[in-house]
Design a protein around this motif. Structure first.
Motif, PDB file in Angstrom:
ATOM      1  N   PRO A 109      21.520  26.689  29.413  1.00 17.74           N
ATOM      2  CA  PRO A 109      20.217  26.027  29.335  1.00 17.74           C
ATOM      3  C   PRO A 109      19.099  27.051  29.174  1.00 17.74           C
ATOM      4  N   GLU A 110      18.104  26.644  28.416  1.00 15.18           N
ATOM      5  CA  GLU A 110      16.973  27.542  28.235  1.00 15.18           C
ATOM      6  C   GLU A 110      16.175  27.572  29.528  1.00 15.18           C
ATOM      7  N   PRO A 111      15.705  28.758  29.889  1.00 14.88           N
ATOM      8  CA  PRO A 111      14.943  28.825  31.131  1.00 14.88           C
ATOM      9  C   PRO A 111      13.632  28.046  31.003  1.00 14.88           C
ATOM     10  N   GLU A 112      13.255  27.448  32.104  1.00 13.86           N
ATOM     11  CA  GLU A 112      11.997  26.708  32.126  1.00 13.86           C
ATOM     12  C   GLU A 112      10.850  27.698  31.985  1.00 13.86           C
ATOM     13  N   PRO A 113       9.868  27.361  31.170  1.00 10.45           N
ATOM     14  CA  PRO A 113       8.738  28.281  31.043  1.00 10.45           C
ATOM     15  C   PRO A 113       7.957  28.325  32.360  1.00 10.45           C
ATOM     16  N   GLU A 114       7.441  29.510  32.639  1.00  8.77           N
ATOM     17  CA  GLU A 114       6.639  29.667  33.843  1.00  8.77           C
ATOM     18  C   GLU A 114       5.417  28.765  33.724  1.00  8.77           C
ATOM     19  N   PRO A 115       5.120  27.999  34.773  1.00  9.36           N
ATOM     20  CA  PRO A 115       3.924  27.171  34.696  1.00  9.36           C
ATOM     21  C   PRO A 115       2.670  28.049  34.725  1.00  9.36           C
ATOM     22  N   GLU A 116       1.671  27.620  34.011  1.00  9.53           N
ATOM     23  CA  GLU A 116       0.415  28.362  33.996  1.00  9.53           C
ATOM     24  C   GLU A 116      -0.208  28.266  35.387  1.00  9.53           C
ATOM     25  N   PRO A 117      -0.686  29.383  35.913  1.00  9.54           N
ATOM     26  CA  PRO A 117      -1.312  29.316  37.238  1.00  9.54           C
ATOM     27  C   PRO A 117      -2.629  28.541  37.162  1.00  9.54           C
ATOM     28  N   ASP A 118      -2.957  27.870  38.241  1.00 15.05           N
ATOM     29  CA  ASP A 118      -4.191  27.098  38.323  1.00 15.05           C
ATOM     30  C   ASP A 118      -5.346  28.059  38.609  1.00 15.05           C
ATOM     31  N   LEU A 119      -6.148  28.286  37.608  1.00 14.63           N
ATOM     32  CA  LEU A 119      -7.255  29.232  37.720  1.00 14.63           C
ATOM     33  C   LEU A 119      -8.590  28.523  37.970  1.00 14.63           C
ATOM     34  N   SER A 120      -8.537  27.265  38.366  1.00 14.62           N
ATOM     35  CA  SER A 120      -9.766  26.496  38.549  1.00 14.62           C
ATOM     36  C   SER A 120     -10.639  27.037  39.669  1.00 14.62           C
ATOM     37  N   ALA A 121     -10.094  27.875  40.552  1.00  9.63           N
ATOM     38  CA  ALA A 121     -10.901  28.466  41.623  1.00  9.63           C
ATOM     39  C   ALA A 121     -12.009  29.342  41.050  1.00  9.63           C
ATOM     40  N   LEU A 122     -11.838  29.824  39.823  1.00 10.71           N
ATOM     41  CA  LEU A 122     -12.856  30.670  39.192  1.00 10.71           C
ATOM     42  C   LEU A 122     -14.011  29.847  38.617  1.00 10.71           C
ATOM     43  N   ASP A 123     -13.816  28.531  38.523  1.00  9.43           N
ATOM     44  CA  ASP A 123     -14.848  27.683  37.931  1.00  9.43           C
ATOM     45  C   ASP A 123     -16.055  27.494  38.851  1.00  9.43           C
ATOM     46  N   GLY A 124     -15.825  27.615  40.144  1.00  7.37           N
ATOM     47  CA  GLY A 124     -16.908  27.402  41.107  1.00  7.37           C
ATOM     48  C   GLY A 124     -17.712  28.669  41.349  1.00  7.37           C
ATOM     49  N   LEU A 177      -3.229  36.036  42.610  1.00  7.78           N
ATOM     50  CA  LEU A 177      -4.364  36.971  42.610  1.00  7.78           C
ATOM     51  C   LEU A 177      -4.436  37.778  41.317  1.00  7.78           C
ATOM     52  N   ASP A 178      -3.302  38.271  40.833  1.00  6.29           N
ATOM     53  CA  ASP A 178      -3.297  39.061  39.598  1.00  6.29           C
ATOM     54  C   ASP A 178      -3.825  38.250  38.416  1.00  6.29           C
ATOM     55  N   ALA A 179      -3.382  36.996  38.303  1.00  5.87           N
ATOM     56  CA  ALA A 179      -3.818  36.138  37.205  1.00  5.87           C
ATOM     57  C   ALA A 179      -5.306  35.819  37.336  1.00  5.87           C
ATOM     58  N   LEU A 180      -5.787  35.595  38.571  1.00  3.92           N
ATOM     59  CA  LEU A 180      -7.209  35.319  38.778  1.00  3.92           C
ATOM     60  C   LEU A 180      -8.066  36.517  38.383  1.00  3.92           C
ATOM     61  N   LEU A 181      -7.618  37.714  38.780  1.00  4.09           N
ATOM     62  CA  LEU A 181      -8.377  38.926  38.452  1.00  4.09           C
ATOM     63  C   LEU A 181      -8.418  39.129  36.929  1.00  4.09           C
ATOM     64  N   ALA A 182      -7.271  38.963  36.271  1.00  8.26           N
ATOM     65  CA  ALA A 182      -7.223  39.140  34.810  1.00  8.26           C
ATOM     66  C   ALA A 182      -8.121  38.128  34.108  1.00  8.26           C
ATOM     67  N   ALA A 183      -8.112  36.882  34.585  1.00  5.55           N
ATOM     68  CA  ALA A 183      -8.941  35.850  33.964  1.00  5.55           C
ATOM     69  C   ALA A 183     -10.425  36.122  34.194  1.00  5.55           C
ATOM     70  N   GLU A 184     -10.775  36.559  35.395  1.00  5.04           N
ATOM     71  CA  GLU A 184     -12.188  36.856  35.689  1.00  5.04           C
ATOM     72  C   GLU A 184     -12.680  38.025  34.841  1.00  5.04           C
ATOM     73  N   GLU A 185     -11.839  39.051  34.702  1.00  9.25           N
ATOM     74  CA  GLU A 185     -12.235  40.212  33.893  1.00  9.25           C
ATOM     75  C   GLU A 185     -12.317  39.864  32.412  1.00  9.25           C
ATOM     76  N   ALA A 186     -11.511  38.908  31.958  1.00  8.75           N
ATOM     77  CA  ALA A 186     -11.532  38.503  30.553  1.00  8.75           C
ATOM     78  C   ALA A 186     -12.617  37.462  30.284  1.00  8.75           C
ATOM     79  N   GLY A 187     -13.148  36.849  31.348  1.00 13.69           N
ATOM     80  CA  GLY A 187     -14.131  35.784  31.178  1.00 13.69           C
ATOM     81  C   GLY A 187     -15.517  36.207  31.609  1.00 13.69           C
ATOM     82  N   LYS A 188     -15.970  35.623  32.713  1.00 15.83           N
ATOM     83  CA  LYS A 188     -17.337  35.827  33.186  1.00 15.83           C
ATOM     84  C   LYS A 188     -17.610  37.243  33.681  1.00 15.83           C
TER      85      LYS A 188
END
Length: 150
Positions: A90-105, A123-134
């Motif tokens: 079976p093909e491995p299930e794709p990793e679910p995208e982390p919920d980054l909505s905490a950065l919206d507030g 935390l790593d995904a939040l930091l990467a998203a924050e640095e790539a965004g706002k």
């Protein structure tokens, strides 16, 4: 007939007593009483009903022909068993995208959620998203501080 013969019956009454040519080119006689096919040895039909498996398979594809018997047990035992194909992995299930909505507030609400530890697994995904965004300096500092605390 050989051990690998299969008895096949022709259900078409007008063929009874006649001849049928198999896909291999061999000729078979249709017994007028039973409808069973007999191989023709020279000029005479074989005393035993039965035809080779390859011709039987091609004839049995038509509804007018019915299988009367399977190959004898000796023929089945002599044939090598087929190994089943392995099931595809079976093909491995794709990793679910982390919920980054905490950065919206606000940074204050982000800091409050960080303090509870509920975001520690992303935390790593939040930091990467924050640095790539706002790239809010205080949000980046809060994320790095929480990473250093754990």
């Amino acid at each position: 007939m050989a051990d690998s013969s299969i008895v096949v019956r022709c259900t078409l009454r007008h063929f009874r007593g006649g001849h049928i040519v198999g896909e291999s080119g061999a000729s078979y006689w249709v017994n007028p009483e039973s409808g069973n096919l007999h191989a023709i040895d020279g000029q005479e039909p074989s005393a035993e009903a039965g035809i080779p498996a390859d011709d039987a398979a091609s004839l049995l594809a038509f509804a007018e022909y019915q299988r009367v018997s399977a190959p004898p047990v000796a023929a089945i035992a002599a044939s090598e068993p087929e190994e089943p194909e392995p099931a595809p992995e079976p093909e491995p299930e794709p990793e679910p995208e982390p919920d980054l909505s905490a950065l919206d507030g606000s940074v204050a609400s982000l800091s409050a959620k960080l303090a509870t530890g509920e975001l520690d697994h992303i935390l790593d995904a939040l930091l990467a998203a924050e640095e790539a965004g706002k790239t809010r300096k205080t949000a980046v500092e809060a994320l790095i501080e929480r990473m250093n605390e754990r």
